[in-house]
Design a protein around this motif. Structure first.
Motif, PDB file in Angstrom:
ATOM      1  N   ILE A 135     -87.059 -12.566 -53.765  1.00 34.88           N
ATOM      2  CA  ILE A 135     -86.244 -12.010 -54.841  1.00 34.88           C
ATOM      3  C   ILE A 135     -87.184 -11.956 -56.045  1.00 34.88           C
ATOM      4  N   ASP A 136     -87.293 -10.810 -56.673  1.00 35.30           N
ATOM      5  CA  ASP A 136     -88.255 -10.621 -57.758  1.00 35.30           C
ATOM      6  C   ASP A 136     -88.081 -11.703 -58.837  1.00 35.30           C
ATOM      7  N   GLY A 137     -89.178 -12.403 -59.132  1.00 37.62           N
ATOM      8  CA  GLY A 137     -89.149 -13.398 -60.203  1.00 37.62           C
ATOM      9  C   GLY A 137     -88.546 -14.731 -59.817  1.00 37.62           C
ATOM     10  N   VAL A 138     -88.210 -14.894 -58.545  1.00 39.12           N
ATOM     11  CA  VAL A 138     -87.603 -16.166 -58.118  1.00 39.12           C
ATOM     12  C   VAL A 138     -88.524 -16.835 -57.096  1.00 39.12           C
ATOM     13  N   PHE A 139     -88.789 -18.123 -57.295  1.00 32.91           N
ATOM     14  CA  PHE A 139     -89.613 -18.893 -56.365  1.00 32.91           C
ATOM     15  C   PHE A 139     -88.885 -18.979 -55.016  1.00 32.91           C
ATOM     16  N   ALA A 140     -89.664 -18.810 -53.926  1.00 30.27           N
ATOM     17  CA  ALA A 140     -89.057 -18.697 -52.592  1.00 30.27           C
ATOM     18  C   ALA A 140     -88.120 -19.860 -52.261  1.00 30.27           C
ATOM     19  N   GLN A 141     -88.519 -21.065 -52.698  1.00 33.06           N
ATOM     20  CA  GLN A 141     -87.668 -22.212 -52.352  1.00 33.06           C
ATOM     21  C   GLN A 141     -86.319 -22.156 -53.064  1.00 33.06           C
ATOM     22  N   ASP A 142     -86.319 -21.661 -54.309  1.00 33.13           N
ATOM     23  CA  ASP A 142     -85.048 -21.509 -55.014  1.00 33.13           C
ATOM     24  C   ASP A 142     -84.165 -20.494 -54.285  1.00 33.13           C
ATOM     25  N   SER A 143     -84.799 -19.448 -53.745  1.00 31.76           N
ATOM     26  CA  SER A 143     -84.026 -18.443 -52.999  1.00 31.76           C
ATOM     27  C   SER A 143     -83.387 -19.063 -51.761  1.00 31.76           C
ATOM     28  N   SER A 144     -84.146 -19.902 -51.062  1.00 31.95           N
ATOM     29  CA  SER A 144     -83.585 -20.479 -49.836  1.00 31.95           C
ATOM     30  C   SER A 144     -82.498 -21.508 -50.151  1.00 31.95           C
ATOM     31  N   VAL A 145     -82.653 -22.216 -51.277  1.00 30.80           N
ATOM     32  CA  VAL A 145     -81.591 -23.146 -51.699  1.00 30.80           C
ATOM     33  C   VAL A 145     -80.322 -22.359 -52.045  1.00 30.80           C
ATOM     34  N   TYR A 146     -80.536 -21.217 -52.699  1.00 31.66           N
ATOM     35  CA  TYR A 146     -79.416 -20.336 -53.050  1.00 31.66           C
ATOM     36  C   TYR A 146     -78.693 -19.851 -51.789  1.00 31.66           C
ATOM     37  N   LEU A 147     -79.451 -19.368 -50.817  1.00 31.80           N
ATOM     38  CA  LEU A 147     -78.841 -18.851 -49.585  1.00 31.80           C
ATOM     39  C   LEU A 147     -78.137 -19.966 -48.810  1.00 31.80           C
TER      40      LEU A 147
ATOM     41  N   VAL B 206     -74.751 -11.565 -50.279  1.00 28.63           N
ATOM     42  CA  VAL B 206     -75.142 -12.697 -51.127  1.00 28.63           C
ATOM     43  C   VAL B 206     -76.360 -12.330 -51.989  1.00 28.63           C
ATOM     44  N   LEU B 207     -77.300 -11.589 -51.416  1.00 26.51           N
ATOM     45  CA  LEU B 207     -78.485 -11.191 -52.200  1.00 26.51           C
ATOM     46  C   LEU B 207     -78.118 -10.188 -53.294  1.00 26.51           C
ATOM     47  N   LYS B 208     -77.116  -9.367 -53.023  1.00 27.09           N
ATOM     48  CA  LYS B 208     -76.709  -8.359 -54.024  1.00 27.09           C
ATOM     49  C   LYS B 208     -76.204  -9.019 -55.303  1.00 27.09           C
ATOM     50  N   ARG B 209     -75.587 -10.187 -55.147  1.00 25.66           N
ATOM     51  CA  ARG B 209     -75.105 -10.832 -56.371  1.00 25.66           C
ATOM     52  C   ARG B 209     -75.988 -12.017 -56.777  1.00 25.66           C
ATOM     53  N   SER B 210     -77.291 -11.872 -56.479  1.00 22.91           N
ATOM     54  CA  SER B 210     -78.192 -12.985 -56.783  1.00 22.91           C
ATOM     55  C   SER B 210     -78.572 -13.056 -58.257  1.00 22.91           C
ATOM     56  N   ALA B 211     -78.007 -12.179 -59.095  1.00 19.72           N
ATOM     57  CA  ALA B 211     -78.274 -12.280 -60.535  1.00 19.72           C
ATOM     58  C   ALA B 211     -77.842 -13.647 -61.056  1.00 19.72           C
ATOM     59  N   ASP B 212     -76.841 -14.239 -60.411  1.00 17.99           N
ATOM     60  CA  ASP B 212     -76.353 -15.552 -60.859  1.00 17.99           C
ATOM     61  C   ASP B 212     -77.023 -16.704 -60.092  1.00 17.99           C
ATOM     62  N   ILE B 213     -78.189 -16.426 -59.515  1.00 16.57           N
ATOM     63  CA  ILE B 213     -78.821 -17.408 -58.616  1.00 16.57           C
ATOM     64  C   ILE B 213     -78.953 -18.801 -59.240  1.00 16.57           C
ATOM     65  N   PHE B 214     -79.332 -18.872 -60.521  1.00 18.18           N
ATOM     66  CA  PHE B 214     -79.579 -20.192 -61.096  1.00 18.18           C
ATOM     67  C   PHE B 214     -78.287 -20.944 -61.414  1.00 18.18           C
ATOM     68  N   LYS B 215     -77.194 -20.212 -61.514  1.00 18.00           N
ATOM     69  CA  LYS B 215     -75.907 -20.892 -61.668  1.00 18.00           C
ATOM     70  C   LYS B 215     -75.590 -21.653 -60.390  1.00 18.00           C
ATOM     71  N   VAL B 216     -76.045 -21.092 -59.268  1.00 18.62           N
ATOM     72  CA  VAL B 216     -75.755 -21.696 -57.971  1.00 18.62           C
ATOM     73  C   VAL B 216     -76.784 -22.778 -57.630  1.00 18.62           C
TER      74      VAL B 216
END
Lengths: 143, 397
Positions: B327-339, B385-395
């Motif tokens: 996800i552009d600008g997001v560290f891979a581990q944060d993305s996997s925690v989000y998912l 889930v990726l489509k609404r990843s704008a709120d990733i850091f809230k999650v």
């Protein structure tokens, strides 16, 4: 702590971290923490003078928790004596590991008092790095 | 397909970490339980009914493996997995046969287990490691290998399918090249044998390694297929019971011949039996069907991900079920925690291919690796889930 405030502090420190970027100065101690448990990879540098921490900076690739914890921890430690730094680090580790600790001593660092188990090592990463550098001071080594 | 066979899927999860390990079908779990509950005994030594049954079940798996990858049963060594298999190749065979200045060809997209044993051997013997260049898609082509070969090349050691990019290397052509030039061909099949038909004999492979747990089987067991004439020249790494004929006080000893020579001590019996059942299970579905399903699903996944603007894709072309993205600008581990917070299981990291970063200019990615039980619903859940990843850091925070 209110979860929105907690998130705001962490996110702010992730997006605008304190002292991100290393310096070209041989008087600094330097350490790399290529985390064994995950993929965070940060370098830290620290300058100690007259038994006081004058400066700490860091750089590298890491997750939101590691990066923000580095930022907040650095701010909490600069200007403190080596003994004070050791005490803060010890209490910080106790908090992350869910042991009794001095809440008042940690100030903003209290945002990490309720982490998921898989994020604990992320939050501990900067403290491990700074500990390592302090250890090398004690051992009389520079790196 | 066959989702009902996998007890793990009774939970509401999307399992996309098949490159790391796969889920186990009920038949495999039951087959292992059957050994534990009905005929537990050791192999090789007993004359009672249970021991005879265990012997037959254990050795019978060599025939199942042989049929699966087209080799002889006598060429099948049971190991603890791909890592042990490749280490056996390097330290049982290569250590004896390579000399200072001999060249080994690898690629920079290899897994740690197909790099580090070679680095160790290079340190010991002064063997030279050469990396065949990857193309602009990070793929390894036959031409690149051909150009890297010199008269000093003694071994080509590559994955059939790379575990980050997922490119399927043309092992038939590389094997032909090796047999023409008298080069040993060592194939890491960890990411290919579970997903497509691999033919040991037809591809002129000398050594082939793979793990059971990446193909619906249990952990702790895998296979090294070693060409018969090469196996005779290998020195075991482990000595003990089950691998010797005789040993005497005068210091003389004689080892068994064939695969048993490399299986000292009590092996993982239940796991070997479970692996046999896993292979039977895959063959029943058909390797062609498994591969076709994965490739089609990956195409669907890519086409859907391409519609999301902040997703960066790294290997859309490779003909397997592996896809790396960020996800552009997001560290891979944060993305996997989000998912994970939506019960989507992926992997974040460098996927043990640590020198690939030199080529990719990016260290860490999120990896989706598909298998037979993944379907379009899984993909659509990820997309949503990726489509609404704008709120990733809230999650995530």
């Amino acid at each position: 702590m209110d979860s929105n405030l907690r998130r705001e502090i962490i996110l702010d420190n992730y997006q605008n971290p304190t002292n991100r970027g290393l310096v070209n100065d041989d008087s600094y101690l330097k350490v790399n923490t290529n985390s064994e448990s995950c993929i965070d990879n940060l370098d830290f540098m620290m300058k100690i003078e007259d038994n006081k921490v004058k400066d700490i900076c860091f750089d590298g690739e890491a997750c939101a928790i590691s990066t923000s914890a580095s930022s907040i921890l650095i701010r909490s430690l600069i200007g403190k004596s080596v003994d004070e730094v050791r005490n803060i680090l010890e209490n910080y580790k106790k908090m992350i590991n869910e042991e009794d600790y001095d809440k008042d001593l940690l100030g903003e660092l209290n945002v990490y008092d309720t982490l998921q188990p898989n994020r604990k090592n992320c939050a501990l990463l900067p403290s491990v790095a700074i500990d390592k550098m302090l250890g090398s001071v004690r051992d009389g080594r520079k790196n | 397909m066959n989702r009902e066979d996998f007890p793990m899927l009774n939970q509401d999860i999307v399992y996309f970490d098949n490159g790391a390990t796969t889920l186990k079908p009920k038949v495999v779990i039951e087959k292992m339980m059957e050994y534990y509950q009905e005929y537990t005994s050791n192999i090789h030594r007993g004359d009672y009914d249970a021991a005879i049954k265990t012997n037959e079940a254990y050795d019978g798996v060599r025939k199942i493996v042989a049929h699966f990858v087209n080799c002889k049963p006598e060429e099948v060594i049971f190991t603890s997995g791909t890592t042990m298999s490749i280490n056996t190749v390097v330290f049982s065979y290569m250590r004896k046969h390579l000399h200072k200045g001999d060249e080994v060809i690898l690629s920079k997209a290899e897994h740690a287990s197909n790099v580090l044993p070679w680095l160790k051997l290079s340190e010991e013997l002064g063997v030279v490691i050469k990396y065949a260049p990857l193309d602009s898609n990070m793929e390894l082509k036959v031409e690149s290998i051909e150009k890297t070969i010199t008269e000093k090349t003694k071994v080509i050691s590559i994955a059939h399918v790379s575990n980050v990019i997922g490119d399927v290397r043309d092992i038939k052509a590389i094997g032909k090249l090796c047999s023409e030039k008298g080069i040993i061909f060592n194939v890491d099949g960890a990411q290919s044998v579970p997903h497509m038909k691999v033919d040991f004999k037809d591809s002129n492979i000398d050594f082939l390694s793979f793990s059971a747990h990446k193909m619906c089987g249990p952990t702790g067991v895998g296979v090294l297929v070693a060409k018969e004439e090469l196996m005779d020249e290998m020195t075991p790494l482990c000595f003990g019971g089950g691998m010797n004929q005789t040993f005497e006080v005068d210091g003389s000893y004689e080892l068994k011949t064939g695969p048993s020579k490399f299986e000292a001590g009590t092996p993982p019996i239940a796991e070997v039996i479970g692996m046999g059942e896993a292979i039977k299970y895959l063959e029943k579905i058909g390797m062609e069907n498994i591969h076709k399903n994965e490739v089609e699903l990956k195409k669907f996944l890519v086409s859907e991900l391409e519609k999301i603007p902040n997703i960066i894709l790294y290997n859309t072309n490779s003909n397997s079920g592996i896809l790396a993205f960020n996800i552009d600008g997001v560290f891979a581990q944060d993305s996997s925690v989000y998912l994970n917070s939506y019960n989507i299981y992926v992997r974040a990291g460098n996927h043990c291919a640590k020198i690939l970063k030199d080529e990719m200019k990016i260290k860490n990615t999120v990896r989706v690796s598909l298998y037979l039980y993944n379907n379009k619903e899984d993909v659509l859940k990820l997309i949503e889930v990726l489509k609404r990843s704008a709120d990733i850091f809230k999650v995530v925070i």
